[in-house]
Design a protein around this motif. Structure first.
Motif, PDB file in Angstrom:
ATOM      1  N   MET B   1     -11.984  -3.506   4.382  1.00  0.00           N
ATOM      2  CA  MET B   1     -10.938  -3.211   5.378  1.00  0.00           C
ATOM      3  C   MET B   1     -11.322  -1.974   6.190  1.00  0.00           C
ATOM      4  O   MET B   1     -11.764  -0.982   5.630  1.00  0.00           O
ATOM      5  CB  MET B   1      -9.611  -2.971   4.658  1.00  0.00           C
ATOM      6  N   LYS B   2     -11.154  -2.065   7.494  1.00  0.00           N
ATOM      7  CA  LYS B   2     -11.471  -0.909   8.331  1.00  0.00           C
ATOM      8  C   LYS B   2     -10.425   0.182   8.123  1.00  0.00           C
ATOM      9  O   LYS B   2      -9.308  -0.093   7.716  1.00  0.00           O
ATOM     10  CB  LYS B   2     -11.482  -1.329   9.811  1.00  0.00           C
ATOM     11  N   HIS B   3     -10.814   1.436   8.464  1.00  0.00           N
ATOM     12  CA  HIS B   3      -9.888   2.553   8.269  1.00  0.00           C
ATOM     13  C   HIS B   3      -8.574   2.346   9.020  1.00  0.00           C
ATOM     14  O   HIS B   3      -7.495   2.542   8.492  1.00  0.00           O
ATOM     15  CB  HIS B   3     -10.540   3.861   8.726  1.00  0.00           C
ATOM     16  N   SER B   4      -8.704   1.919  10.287  1.00  0.00           N
ATOM     17  CA  SER B   4      -7.479   1.771  11.100  1.00  0.00           C
ATOM     18  C   SER B   4      -6.573   0.711  10.494  1.00  0.00           C
ATOM     19  O   SER B   4      -5.353   0.865  10.449  1.00  0.00           O
ATOM     20  CB  SER B   4      -7.858   1.401  12.531  1.00  0.00           C
ATOM     21  N   HIS B   5      -7.163  -0.360   9.955  1.00  0.00           N
ATOM     22  CA  HIS B   5      -6.367  -1.408   9.323  1.00  0.00           C
ATOM     23  C   HIS B   5      -5.644  -0.877   8.105  1.00  0.00           C
ATOM     24  O   HIS B   5      -4.482  -1.192   7.858  1.00  0.00           O
ATOM     25  CB  HIS B   5      -7.259  -2.593   8.928  1.00  0.00           C
ATOM     26  N   PHE B   6      -6.346  -0.047   7.332  1.00  0.00           N
ATOM     27  CA  PHE B   6      -5.720   0.486   6.131  1.00  0.00           C
ATOM     28  C   PHE B   6      -4.549   1.393   6.492  1.00  0.00           C
ATOM     29  O   PHE B   6      -3.511   1.362   5.848  1.00  0.00           O
ATOM     30  CB  PHE B   6      -6.735   1.260   5.287  1.00  0.00           C
ATOM     31  N   TRP B   7      -4.724   2.213   7.544  1.00  0.00           N
ATOM     32  CA  TRP B   7      -3.624   3.080   7.984  1.00  0.00           C
ATOM     33  C   TRP B   7      -2.422   2.241   8.397  1.00  0.00           C
ATOM     34  O   TRP B   7      -1.287   2.567   8.069  1.00  0.00           O
ATOM     35  CB  TRP B   7      -4.074   3.984   9.128  1.00  0.00           C
ATOM     36  N   LEU B   8      -2.694   1.151   9.113  1.00  0.00           N
ATOM     37  CA  LEU B   8      -1.594   0.269   9.521  1.00  0.00           C
ATOM     38  C   LEU B   8      -0.919  -0.331   8.299  1.00  0.00           C
ATOM     39  O   LEU B   8       0.311  -0.378   8.208  1.00  0.00           O
ATOM     40  CB  LEU B   8      -2.124  -0.849  10.430  1.00  0.00           C
ATOM     41  N   ALA B   9      -1.748  -0.769   7.330  1.00  0.00           N
ATOM     42  CA  ALA B   9      -1.185  -1.360   6.114  1.00  0.00           C
ATOM     43  C   ALA B   9      -0.337  -0.339   5.365  1.00  0.00           C
ATOM     44  O   ALA B   9       0.747  -0.653   4.854  1.00  0.00           O
ATOM     45  CB  ALA B   9      -2.313  -1.861   5.208  1.00  0.00           C
ATOM     46  N   ALA B  10      -0.832   0.927   5.313  1.00  0.00           N
ATOM     47  CA  ALA B  10      -0.078   1.981   4.633  1.00  0.00           C
ATOM     48  C   ALA B  10       1.256   2.196   5.333  1.00  0.00           C
ATOM     49  O   ALA B  10       2.306   2.300   4.690  1.00  0.00           O
ATOM     50  CB  ALA B  10      -0.896   3.274   4.591  1.00  0.00           C
ATOM     51  N   ALA B  11       1.202   2.263   6.683  1.00  0.00           N
ATOM     52  CA  ALA B  11       2.441   2.464   7.441  1.00  0.00           C
ATOM     53  C   ALA B  11       3.399   1.310   7.210  1.00  0.00           C
ATOM     54  O   ALA B  11       4.609   1.507   7.017  1.00  0.00           O
ATOM     55  CB  ALA B  11       2.118   2.600   8.930  1.00  0.00           C
ATOM     56  N   ALA B  12       2.850   0.069   7.185  1.00  0.00           N
ATOM     57  CA  ALA B  12       3.688  -1.105   6.958  1.00  0.00           C
ATOM     58  C   ALA B  12       4.335  -1.038   5.584  1.00  0.00           C
ATOM     59  O   ALA B  12       5.536  -1.305   5.432  1.00  0.00           O
ATOM     60  CB  ALA B  12       2.845  -2.375   7.093  1.00  0.00           C
ATOM     61  N   SER B  13       3.549  -0.607   4.540  1.00  0.00           N
ATOM     62  CA  SER B  13       4.128  -0.535   3.201  1.00  0.00           C
ATOM     63  C   SER B  13       5.262   0.487   3.165  1.00  0.00           C
ATOM     64  O   SER B  13       6.281   0.276   2.509  1.00  0.00           O
ATOM     65  CB  SER B  13       3.090  -0.147   2.143  1.00  0.00           C
ATOM     66  N   VAL B  14       5.050   1.610   3.870  1.00  0.00           N
ATOM     67  CA  VAL B  14       6.099   2.630   3.913  1.00  0.00           C
ATOM     68  C   VAL B  14       7.378   2.035   4.493  1.00  0.00           C
ATOM     69  O   VAL B  14       8.469   2.188   3.923  1.00  0.00           O
ATOM     70  CB  VAL B  14       5.636   3.843   4.743  1.00  0.00           C
ATOM     71  N   ILE B  15       7.235   1.309   5.602  1.00  0.00           N
ATOM     72  CA  ILE B  15       8.420   0.736   6.254  1.00  0.00           C
ATOM     73  C   ILE B  15       9.077  -0.300   5.343  1.00  0.00           C
ATOM     74  O   ILE B  15      10.299  -0.317   5.177  1.00  0.00           O
ATOM     75  CB  ILE B  15       8.026   0.101   7.607  1.00  0.00           C
ATOM     76  N   ILE B  16       8.247  -1.144   4.709  1.00  0.00           N
ATOM     77  CA  ILE B  16       8.809  -2.194   3.848  1.00  0.00           C
ATOM     78  C   ILE B  16       9.558  -1.582   2.669  1.00  0.00           C
ATOM     79  O   ILE B  16      10.696  -1.957   2.368  1.00  0.00           O
ATOM     80  CB  ILE B  16       7.683  -3.134   3.333  1.00  0.00           C
ATOM     81  N   VAL B  17       8.909  -0.579   2.005  1.00  0.00           N
ATOM     82  CA  VAL B  17       9.571   0.047   0.853  1.00  0.00           C
ATOM     83  C   VAL B  17      10.881   0.672   1.287  1.00  0.00           C
ATOM     84  O   VAL B  17      11.908   0.547   0.622  1.00  0.00           O
ATOM     85  CB  VAL B  17       8.656   1.106   0.206  1.00  0.00           C
ATOM     86  N   PHE B  18      10.854   1.331   2.465  1.00  0.00           N
ATOM     87  CA  PHE B  18      12.072   2.002   2.907  1.00  0.00           C
ATOM     88  C   PHE B  18      13.170   0.991   3.256  1.00  0.00           C
ATOM     89  O   PHE B  18      14.335   1.184   2.913  1.00  0.00           O
ATOM     90  CB  PHE B  18      11.786   2.908   4.106  1.00  0.00           C
ATOM     91  N   ALA B  19      12.770  -0.091   3.909  1.00  0.00           N
ATOM     92  CA  ALA B  19      13.752  -1.119   4.251  1.00  0.00           C
ATOM     93  C   ALA B  19      14.335  -1.724   2.977  1.00  0.00           C
ATOM     94  O   ALA B  19      15.549  -1.914   2.859  1.00  0.00           O
ATOM     95  CB  ALA B  19      13.097  -2.200   5.099  1.00  0.00           C
TER      96      ALA B  19
END
Lengths: 291, 321
Positions: B1-19
């Motif tokens: 996984m590219k770095h930018s993809h991982f950052w996006l995935a991390a951000a997505a996980s943050v949003i999902i967990v928070f939701a």
């Protein structure tokens, strides 16, 4: 008036330093000679305090006598810990990071176990020499620090004799000086180190008794001693007993002066500040040979 | 996984967990979750220096408390929003981390570790003697009545810490898979050989200590608002240091997943044990787990999995041959 205050501060600092030597001598053996960074040493000292406390409260035994009786048990405990340390780290050659984390864990376990057993109240012992004070001219010597001072210096002296005169003592020195050469002569350092580490923990029993004579003890005050004991060992030149006693007295006087003139809340910074400065500028210690 | 993809995935996980957390009605979940997330940040931060670069830091609580106390000072002076506090706490703790990096010039191994412990105690003594932040008596912090964006304040703190946790995991992974990370690993494996091979060891060590310290300070910055009463004994609590070491060691120190697993596992167990058994018993648990893992599973949970992977590689090689 000022000179009297100064003299008294120095006198009590010297007595305190003698006690620090007793707390440190075990670490001078384990860390200075065997290269085992036993961070948990102060925790064993507190364990010694509590064992002296139990004997004193239950049987009315003198705390120092009680500690002497406990030394064999502490020796066995030390040997057992070295056994685990050897099997898990030294044999695999991984003593650096994991060994330190191991002792950090032991420190924590000992402290929390004591809190669970005795609570966080301050405990103290009773003995005839705890109240009175000796007056020499303008200078006061409290017997509760004078007695530990004398016995502690006697203990360090005895250990120095043991190291230089007996077969086992010389073997320990040999391990500390050149472990590889020893192996080439087909001697296993393992057994020697087992005995040496046992002795180092055994000294904690006595040091613990001194501690609880000097001041009331609760489980977590051991942390304050981590900086002190490592500062003294490093400052004293890693495993040299005379250097260690000198460094201990130096630190005792520095702390006592700070406490007298600036207030006791600053004294923890003295030990650690001294340690940082020593590590940064004179890693070989005050009596060290190589810079 | 590219770095930018991982950052996006991390951000997505943050949003999902928070939701997902909005379906939880019990406020205690947020209090407990905050602590676990805070440990994720601390564990990843410790691991950047301890796991990647091979320098052990016993002074985690010092950096953490620098972040917390910088927030106390700012709160008393002017009361900026939490993101500002986090940036300031990170900068200050990072500066102290840089100074600690200077220690690595002369100190290695055990001596460095003890030096970091010394640093934490010296900082603690200064804070204890500083009356403006309450000295040894401690200080009360009154939370703003309502939080920006969200209803209750604890939800807001939870979100802040969740974002910090996501960020620190992404930073840790990015470092691990970049030139910087390879440089760190070279220092960890053999500093002299790395220096001889042209790795700029001093520069890398300074980056490592600064980053690690800054993340710890950022984790500590929201603390005063979480506890509302802060004194040196709790801010500089040794259990932060023990946990920050135990968590990566339990999970595995050589990659970003280790501290994450360790923090979630040990953090959750501790929170459960605090409620169901007692809080000092859960500290005993941390100590026992730490000692157990360093003795029995020296490469952490990840290490338990790895030998099997090696076996599979060996099998594949045999097939090819």
């Amino acid at each position: 008036m000022f000179s009297e205050l100064l003299l008294n501060a120095i006198a009590s600092g010297v007595l305190l330093g003698g006690f620090y030597a007793a707390v440190t001598v075990g670490l001078a053996i384990s860390f200075g000679m065997l290269d085992i960074g036993n961070l948990a040493h102060p925790a064993f000292v507190i364990l010694g305090s509590f064992s002296a406390y139990i004997f004193n409260q239950r049987l009315g035994l003198d705390p120092i006598l009680a500690a002497l009786l406990m030394t064999p048990a502490f020796f066995v405990l030390g040997a057992a810990i070295y056994q685990v340390y050897f099997l898990a780290f030294e044999r695999r050659g991984e003593e650096g990071l994991r060994g330190l984390a191991f002792f950090f864990g032991i420190l924590f376990i000992t402290e929390v176990a004591l809190i669970l057993g005795f609570g966080v109240d301050y405990r103290f012992v009773e003995a005839r020499y705890i109240g009175p004070t000796l007056h020499v001219g303008d200078v006061d010597f409290a017997l509760r620090t004078l007695v530990p001072f004398v016995i502690s210096l006697a203990m360090v002296g005895a250990l120095q004799l043991f190291m230089s005169k007996t077969y086992m003592g010389r073997a320990i020195l040999a391990v500390s000086q050149d472990s590889l050469a020893l192996r080439l002569m087909s001697v296993r350092p393992y057994r020697v180190k087992l005995v040496a580490f046992g002795i180092s923990i055994a000294t904690a029993a006595l040091a613990g008794a001194f501690l609880i004579i000097i001041q009331p003890v609760e489980p977590s005050i051991g942390r304050d001693y981590i900086g002190r004991v490592f500062a003294i060992v490093v400052l004293g030149g890693m495993g040299s007993f005379p250097g260690m006693v000198l460094a201990a007295i130096l630190l005792g006087v520095a702390e006592s002066l700070t406490a007298t003139f600036y207030g006791p809340s600053w004294s923890p910074a003295v030990a650690f500040g001294l340690l940082l400065l020593t590590l940064a500028f004179r890693p070989a210690g005050i009596l060290g040979r190589r810079a | 996984m590219k770095h930018s993809h991982f950052w996006l995935a991390a951000a997505a996980s943050v949003i999902i967990v928070f939701a997902a957390s909005h379906f939880v009605s019990n406020d205690y979940f947020f209090f407990a979750g905050y602590v676990v997330l805070q440990y994720i940040v601390l564990a990843e931060a410790w691991n950047i220096l301890g796991g990647y670069t091979g320098y052990i830091n016993f002074g985690t609580s010092g950096f953490f408390a620098i972040g917390a106390y910088s927030s106390v000072v700012l709160h008393k002076l002017w009361g900026p929003p939490i993101p500002v506090l986090i940036v300031v706490g990170g900068v200050l703790a990072g500066a102290v981390g840089l100074a600690m990096g200077g220690l690595t010039l002369r100190l290695r191994g055990v001596f460095f570790a003890i030096g970091t412990l010394a640093l934490a105690i010296v900082v603690q003594t200064f804070i204890t003697n500083w009356d403006f932040v309450g000295g040894s008596r401690g200080v009360y912090i009154i939370r703003p009545p309502s939080a920006p964006l969200l209803g209750t304040y604890i939800h807001y703190l939870f979100l802040v810490m969740l974002a910090l946790a996501g960020m620190s995991v992404a930073i840790a992974r990015t470092i691990e898979r970049s030139t910087l990370g390879y440089g760190f690993a070279a220092i960890r494996d053999d500093e002299q050989a790395a220096e001889a091979a042209g790795v700029p060891t001093l520069k890398l060590k300074l980056i490592s200590t600064t980053l690690s310290g800054a993340l710890m300070g950022m984790a500590g910055a929201p603390l005063p608002y979480y506890v509302t009463y802060l004194d040196p004994a709790s801010g500089f609590n040794l259990s932060y240091a023990v946990n920050a070491i135990a968590m990566p060691l339990i999970g595995g120190t050589t990659n970003w997943i280790g501290p994450l697993i360790g923090a979630i596992l040990l953090g959750t167990i501790q929170q459960a044990a605090t409620v169901t058994i007692s809080s000092s018993l859960n500290l005993l648990l941390v100590g026992v787990v730490l000692v157990f893992f360093v003795v029995v599973a020296p490469h952490g949970l990840i290490g338990l999995y790895r030998p099997r992977r090696k076996e599979r590689i060996a099998q594949a090689e045999r097939k090819v041959a």
